[in-house]
Design a protein around this motif. Structure first.
Motif, PDB file in Angstrom:
ATOM      1  N   ILE A   2       0.641  -1.297  -0.082  1.00 23.56           N
ATOM      2  CA  ILE A   2      -0.072   0.093  -0.037  1.00 23.56           C
ATOM      3  C   ILE A   2       0.761   1.289   0.085  1.00 23.56           C
ATOM      4  O   ILE A   2       1.982   1.421   0.728  1.00 23.56           O
ATOM      5  CB  ILE A   2      -1.162   0.024   1.041  1.00 23.56           C
ATOM      6  CG1 ILE A   2      -2.177   1.050   1.277  1.00 23.56           C
ATOM      7  CG2 ILE A   2      -0.265  -0.247   2.459  1.00 23.56           C
ATOM      8  CD1 ILE A   2      -3.267   1.057   2.193  1.00 23.56           C
ATOM      9  N   ASP A  29      -8.965  -3.271   8.232  1.00 27.45           N
ATOM     10  CA  ASP A  29     -10.054  -2.589   7.327  1.00 27.45           C
ATOM     11  C   ASP A  29     -11.309  -2.773   7.517  1.00 27.45           C
ATOM     12  O   ASP A  29     -11.749  -3.846   7.956  1.00 27.45           O
ATOM     13  CB  ASP A  29      -9.574  -2.954   5.778  1.00 27.45           C
ATOM     14  CG  ASP A  29     -10.118  -2.014   4.812  1.00 27.45           C
ATOM     15  OD1 ASP A  29     -11.343  -2.011   4.627  1.00 27.45           O
ATOM     16  OD2 ASP A  29      -9.135  -1.438   4.112  1.00 27.45           O
ATOM     17  N   TYR A  35      -4.764  -6.527   7.017  1.00 26.49           N
ATOM     18  CA  TYR A  35      -3.403  -6.440   6.343  1.00 26.49           C
ATOM     19  C   TYR A  35      -2.108  -6.364   7.019  1.00 26.49           C
ATOM     20  O   TYR A  35      -2.077  -5.693   8.271  1.00 26.49           O
ATOM     21  CB  TYR A  35      -3.527  -5.207   5.434  1.00 26.49           C
ATOM     22  CG  TYR A  35      -2.401  -4.939   4.556  1.00 26.49           C
ATOM     23  CD1 TYR A  35      -1.975  -5.439   3.512  1.00 26.49           C
ATOM     24  CD2 TYR A  35      -1.273  -3.785   4.650  1.00 26.49           C
ATOM     25  CE1 TYR A  35      -0.628  -5.182   2.604  1.00 26.49           C
ATOM     26  CE2 TYR A  35      -0.228  -3.575   4.097  1.00 26.49           C
ATOM     27  CZ  TYR A  35       0.027  -4.572   3.025  1.00 26.49           C
ATOM     28  OH  TYR A  35       1.149  -4.138   2.323  1.00 26.49           O
ATOM     29  N   LEU A  42      -2.474  -9.757   2.836  1.00 25.99           N
ATOM     30  CA  LEU A  42      -3.853  -9.441   3.033  1.00 25.99           C
ATOM     31  C   LEU A  42      -4.507 -10.824   3.367  1.00 25.99           C
ATOM     32  O   LEU A  42      -4.609 -11.840   2.751  1.00 25.99           O
ATOM     33  CB  LEU A  42      -4.725  -9.173   1.595  1.00 25.99           C
ATOM     34  CG  LEU A  42      -6.077  -8.423   1.824  1.00 25.99           C
ATOM     35  CD1 LEU A  42      -5.980  -7.120   2.724  1.00 25.99           C
ATOM     36  CD2 LEU A  42      -6.556  -8.195   0.460  1.00 25.99           C
ATOM     37  N   TYR A  81      -4.456  -2.120  -1.385  1.00 33.18           N
ATOM     38  CA  TYR A  81      -3.289  -2.635  -0.716  1.00 33.18           C
ATOM     39  C   TYR A  81      -2.232  -3.322  -1.475  1.00 33.18           C
ATOM     40  O   TYR A  81      -0.873  -3.376  -1.157  1.00 33.18           O
ATOM     41  CB  TYR A  81      -3.577  -3.846   0.286  1.00 33.18           C
ATOM     42  CG  TYR A  81      -4.285  -3.374   1.295  1.00 33.18           C
ATOM     43  CD1 TYR A  81      -3.992  -2.574   2.588  1.00 33.18           C
ATOM     44  CD2 TYR A  81      -5.835  -3.209   1.356  1.00 33.18           C
ATOM     45  CE1 TYR A  81      -4.458  -1.900   3.292  1.00 33.18           C
ATOM     46  CE2 TYR A  81      -6.410  -2.496   2.485  1.00 33.18           C
ATOM     47  CZ  TYR A  81      -5.896  -2.027   3.654  1.00 33.18           C
ATOM     48  OH  TYR A  81      -6.651  -1.502   4.487  1.00 33.18           O
TER      49      TYR A  81
END
Length: 241
Positions: A2, A29, A35, A42, A81
């Protein structure tokens, strides 16, 4: 990985929140994903592709667009990401016939997402023990992650009794937060020193309230922290929630 500018923007909107687990930094998230910057990874749980078409076989009046909606969330997460690795923590498909019921466009989109990362891992769940090889990615019964400090973390669908750090799915934890006159309800991430209970990313997944005795046995209120995901934000719930 990211971009730092995107990270700052998401945090300013409270769309993600950092947390510590096993001496490592993680980001939860609001779209029900986790993440791990340390390994550019992820994690998502309980996608339950084609639950809508499964329910429709039993005259349940729900739209059959749940897989498309889940794929769109995955697409935005991967765009945000740009991870090297994706780990799906079990029950990615709702039943053994789910893959055959996916429409062609959804299959193509899923395969495109899988092909966009260096490694895509399907952890087996109780709903999907036979993920078809045709979809791509690698199927594993469980997975061991190791932090930079040497701590081992097991990724699996259902937790076992071994006293070791683990990240699991299966329970679809849900919670609520009352700030009069409003009441907020949503999916939850629940953590202790050695356990993460992931929220379900899929549609129509339901779930267990965080005060259910099953979840309080796994993660006692005195030992846990709960993160509520609602209205595009991550809310840190009060202690002992």
């Amino acid at each position: 990985m990211i971009a730092e500018s995107v990270l700052r923007e998401l945090m300013s909107r409270q769309q993600l929140l950092p947390l510590r687990f096993c001496q490592s930094l993680w980001l939860i998230d609001s779209r029900a994903a986790l993440y791990w910057p340390e390994q550019d990874c992820l994690l998502v749980g309980d996608l339950h592709f084609e639950k809508g078409s499964y329910l429709s076989q039993y005259a349940s009046p729900v739209p059959r667009y749940d897989s498309r909606a889940t794929l769109e969330v995955l697409k935005t997460l991967l765009a945000t990401y740009q991870p090297k690795r994706v780990i799906c923590l079990g029950d990615s498909f709702h039943d053994q016939g789910a893959f055959e019921r996916l429409i062609e466009d959804d299959v193509k989109q899923l395969q495109s997402l899988i092909d966009s990362v260096s490694e895509w891992l399907w952890v087996e769940g109780n709903h999907d023990p036979d993920i078809p090889a045709a979809i791509g990615g690698k199927v594993v019964p469980h997975l061991m992650l190791t932090t930079q400090t040497g701590v081992g973390i097991t990724c699996q669908h259902i937790p076992d009794n071994r006293d070791e750090p683990k990240i699991v799915g299966h329970y679809h934890p849900k919670g609520r937060f009352i700030a009069p006159p409003r009441r907020f309800n949503g999916k939850c991430l629940v953590t202790t020193d050695k356990l993460m209970l992931m929220p379900a990313l899929g549609q129509y997944t339901g779930g267990l309230r965080i005060d259910d005795e099953v979840l309080t046995a796994l993660a006692p209120k005195t030992q846990r922290q709960c993160y509520l995901l609602c209205e595009g934000r991550v809310v840190l719930l009060p202690p002992r929630s």
